[in-house]
Design a protein around this motif. Structure first.
Motif, PDB file in Angstrom:
ATOM      1  N   VAL A   1      38.279  -3.587   6.841  1.00 30.28           N
ATOM      2  CA  VAL A   1      38.305  -4.685   7.811  1.00 30.28           C
ATOM      3  C   VAL A   1      39.741  -4.902   8.257  1.00 30.28           C
ATOM      4  O   VAL A   1      40.674  -4.684   7.486  1.00 30.28           O
ATOM      5  N   TYR A   2      39.927  -5.346   9.480  1.00 28.80           N
ATOM      6  CA  TYR A   2      41.285  -5.529   9.998  1.00 28.80           C
ATOM      7  C   TYR A   2      42.007  -6.644   9.260  1.00 28.80           C
ATOM      8  O   TYR A   2      43.242  -6.736   9.292  1.00 28.80           O
ATOM      9  N   TRP A   3      41.267  -7.502   8.552  1.00 22.70           N
ATOM     10  CA  TRP A   3      41.884  -8.639   7.868  1.00 22.70           C
ATOM     11  C   TRP A   3      42.811  -8.219   6.737  1.00 22.70           C
ATOM     12  O   TRP A   3      43.541  -9.040   6.206  1.00 22.70           O
TER      13      TRP A   3
ATOM     14  N   GLN B   1      48.442 -10.270   1.834  1.00 22.68           N
ATOM     15  CA  GLN B   1      47.224  -9.690   2.404  1.00 22.68           C
ATOM     16  C   GLN B   1      46.018 -10.588   2.154  1.00 22.68           C
ATOM     17  O   GLN B   1      45.161 -10.747   3.034  1.00 22.68           O
ATOM     18  N   GLN B   2      45.933 -11.170   0.961  1.00 24.82           N
ATOM     19  CA  GLN B   2      44.799 -12.037   0.651  1.00 24.82           C
ATOM     20  C   GLN B   2      44.804 -13.289   1.513  1.00 24.82           C
ATOM     21  O   GLN B   2      43.772 -13.707   2.032  1.00 24.82           O
TER      22      GLN B   2
ATOM     23  N   SER C   1      42.221 -14.908   8.679  1.00 23.88           N
ATOM     24  CA  SER C   1      41.601 -14.201   9.809  1.00 23.88           C
ATOM     25  C   SER C   1      40.085 -14.201   9.709  1.00 23.88           C
ATOM     26  O   SER C   1      39.387 -14.317  10.726  1.00 23.88           O
ATOM     27  N   HIS C   2      39.574 -14.087   8.480  1.00 23.06           N
ATOM     28  CA  HIS C   2      38.121 -14.038   8.280  1.00 23.06           C
ATOM     29  C   HIS C   2      37.442 -15.276   8.832  1.00 23.06           C
ATOM     30  O   HIS C   2      36.418 -15.206   9.507  1.00 23.06           O
ATOM     31  N   GLU C   3      37.998 -16.460   8.548  1.00 18.92           N
ATOM     32  CA  GLU C   3      37.281 -17.670   8.944  1.00 18.92           C
ATOM     33  C   GLU C   3      37.228 -17.846  10.458  1.00 18.92           C
ATOM     34  O   GLU C   3      36.321 -18.511  10.971  1.00 18.92           O
TER      35      GLU C   3
END
Length: 266
Positions: A104-106, A239-240, A246-248
């Motif tokens: 995933v790009y995230w 990264q986390q 970004s995910h939300e």
């Protein structure tokens, strides 16, 4: 342009054909694997596809040791699974020239100020999308029987809880193990949820404020602390944080679409 087009076509096909049944997806992956085998691609790639399908059929996420990240040689196209430590066996290109294809790009880390800015902005955007909605609106089942607005907000709060927990691990341990969590499965669980959706959102806002304070006070070097994620391998704290920030954002169009359905009276 060609790489972007290939990626867009793949995402378009997935968007148009997403199945609610994981067994349908498993069958699709198996068909893809058979087609790739006819192209005489590396056997390790085919094995990774099969392992991923097997994990999915068992109702779990494939882990990094089953489906390693792919790296492609930018010069000749040789595909390698897992970290590239040697020169390309085909053309001799050096390891650092390979292109990483994250799941995933995230996983592409933002710089700390940008990550913090996203984390501050998202609750404001969610609040704007909730304005004027009643509890009935936020718990109304959509036409596709998918998540309600309440489910989405619960998911955002659950994901934030995972990030808080992992932040503690990063700061207390050296290279901690980050257990893979199927957080999306928790969204419809009502046990121990606040009675109203606005209470869920208020809790999300309060814990976000606490999280932002902690992250803003971190020494810059701590953003590069590493851990071993069971699904993604070695990841940094940065990264986390970027992943969750970004995910939300991907869930805001869902809330907007549900609002539009309510406005249309559907």
């Amino acid at each position: 342009l060609a790489r972007a087009t290939a990626d867009a076509l793949g995402r378009r096909a997935a968007y148009q054909r997403i199945s609610a049944e994981r067994y349908d997806l498993v069958a699709e992956i198996e068909r893809i694997t058979e087609a790739l085998a006819r192209l005489e691609l590396d056997e390790d790639l085919l094995i990774a596809f099969r392992r991923g399908a097997a994990a999915l059929s068992e109702g779990r996420l494939p882990l990094i040791d089953e489906t390693p990240h792919p790296y492609a040689c930018r010069t000749c196209g040789t595909l390698v699974l897992g970290a590239v430590t040697e020169k390309c066996p085909t053309c001799g290109a050096w390891p650092d020239t390979f292109q990483w294809f994250p799941p995933v790009y995230w996983l592409e880390a933002l710089d700390p100020p940008a990550a913090l800015a996203k984390l501050r902005q998202t609750p404001l955007e969610v609040a704007a999308l909730l304005e004027g909605l009643s509890e009935r609106d936020m718990t109304r089942q959509p036409q596709d029987a998918g998540w309600t607005i309440r489910h989405i907000l619960a998911h955002l709060r659950d994901a934030q809880g995972v990030l808080e927990f992992r932040l503690d691990l990063f700061l207390k341990e050296e290279h901690p193990v980050l257990e893979s969590k199927a957080v999306f499965e928790w969204a419809t669980r009502e046990a121990e949820r606040p009675p109203t959706t606005l209470e869920i959102f208020a809790d999300y806002q309060a814990t976000r404020a606490r999280l932002l304070t902690r992250l803003a006070e971190l020494p810059l070097a701590d953003w590069w602390r590493t851990g071993h994620h069971q699904e993604f391998g070695t990841v940094t704290l940065g990264q986390q944080v970027s992943y969750f920030a970004s995910h939300e954002l991907t869930h805001l169009p869902q809330i907007e679409a549900l609002r539009d359905q309510l406005a249309a009276g559907d």
